[in-house]
Design a protein around this motif. Sequence first.
Motif, PDB file in Angstrom:
ATOM      1  N   SER A  72      27.399 -19.400  26.289  1.00  0.00           N
ATOM      2  CA  SER A  72      26.406 -18.625  25.537  1.00  0.00           C
ATOM      3  C   SER A  72      26.349 -19.071  24.077  1.00  0.00           C
ATOM      4  O   SER A  72      25.262 -19.107  23.482  1.00  0.00           O
ATOM      5  CB  SER A  72      26.732 -17.129  25.627  1.00  0.00           C
ATOM      6  OG  SER A  72      27.959 -16.828  24.978  1.00  0.00           O
ATOM      7  N   ALA A 109      26.050 -14.345  20.236  1.00  0.00           N
ATOM      8  CA  ALA A 109      26.294 -14.989  21.526  1.00  0.00           C
ATOM      9  C   ALA A 109      26.882 -14.002  22.536  1.00  0.00           C
ATOM     10  O   ALA A 109      26.440 -13.948  23.693  1.00  0.00           O
ATOM     11  CB  ALA A 109      27.234 -16.189  21.343  1.00  0.00           C
ATOM     12  N   ALA A 148      25.059 -12.664  25.860  1.00  0.00           N
ATOM     13  CA  ALA A 148      25.662 -12.869  27.180  1.00  0.00           C
ATOM     14  C   ALA A 148      25.783 -11.543  27.923  1.00  0.00           C
ATOM     15  O   ALA A 148      25.539 -11.469  29.142  1.00  0.00           O
ATOM     16  CB  ALA A 148      27.038 -13.529  27.027  1.00  0.00           C
TER      17      ALA A 148
END
Length: 358
Positions: free
Chosen positions: A315, A331, A335
């Motif tokens: 991610s 990130a 995710a």
Amino acid sequence: MLDMLTRWYQRRFSDPHAVSLVAILLGGFLTIYFFGNLIAPLLVAIVLAYLLEWPVSQLTRLGLPRTPAVTLVLLVFAGLMVMAVFGLMPTIWHQVANLVAELPNMFNGLQEYVSSLPERYPDFVQPHQISSVMMTFRDKVMGMGESVLKGSLSSLVSLATIAVYLILVPLLVFFLLKDKDEMMAMLKGFLPRNRRLASEVGAEMNEQISNYIRGKVTEIFIVGIASYVTFEVMGLRYAVLLGVLVGFSVLIPYIGAAAVTLPVAMVGLFQWGISPDFWWLLVAYGIIQALDGNVLVPVLFSEAVNLHPVAIIVSVLVFGGLWGFWGVFFAIPLATLVKAVWHALSSAEFSEEPASSE
């Protein structure tokens, strides 16, 4: 093949709520991808609004009206930021200047040490290998110097951008906090009516992002202060600069910790050489990283622990490549968003199976 794709599409997107969820996500993705640079001040303001919503809500629970609560929290936050900037920036700038001035001596010392390797280990290292490596390294250093020079020439533009941010972002944060309910009601008016799944995912992600931002800021401060104290006690040079680097390295899961290990090790190596002090530095730094990954992160990000490290690294690479800094910063929430959307679509599919079988 076409029939299989048709059945998959009908099974996944026969529910209008699932279609609305995908449409909302696609619209948000395209907006940030194409207009991310234009709305960057708004993104910064949203992050700060998430960070400051908790103290504002605590003050309103104590009976303070929302507008005075927002004003008070913003004033305190701005005061703390000014104190941190004017307290740390002169020291950091001085240490950066000293480090840049010492880079030639560090490079010469590294070159002398590497040049002696063929004499120490003639069976493993050849002189021509050392020459090739050092020439490549010198070219990289020269390229970094040119990049720094170009960055200095464009600093006037950066200063103008910072000035705009200093004006726009506080105003945006104030109104985002003050008129949060009105703005959310207005936003819902633009969304499709069939948005049950989108509302479920949105409520979950709102809580996740709020906890993530507060937890990430807390992690930066704890890891940065712990690293600075450790480096200062051990007598490591540039302790403030390295402590700040280690603190901000937690913004990039796993990759940041690995990347910042190099400057910490290099400074320790050139200060002490291959000595017990150098090895103790690496042990202390390793303990800080281990405590961060195995104690602090599970406490602050309980949901992130449910994500596999490979999923987090992927991610970071994917969303960082798409959206730069913001993709890296978010990130883990992104995710988690992918995981939540997948579960929402799967639950919608399973909930329709009994009805379709009757």
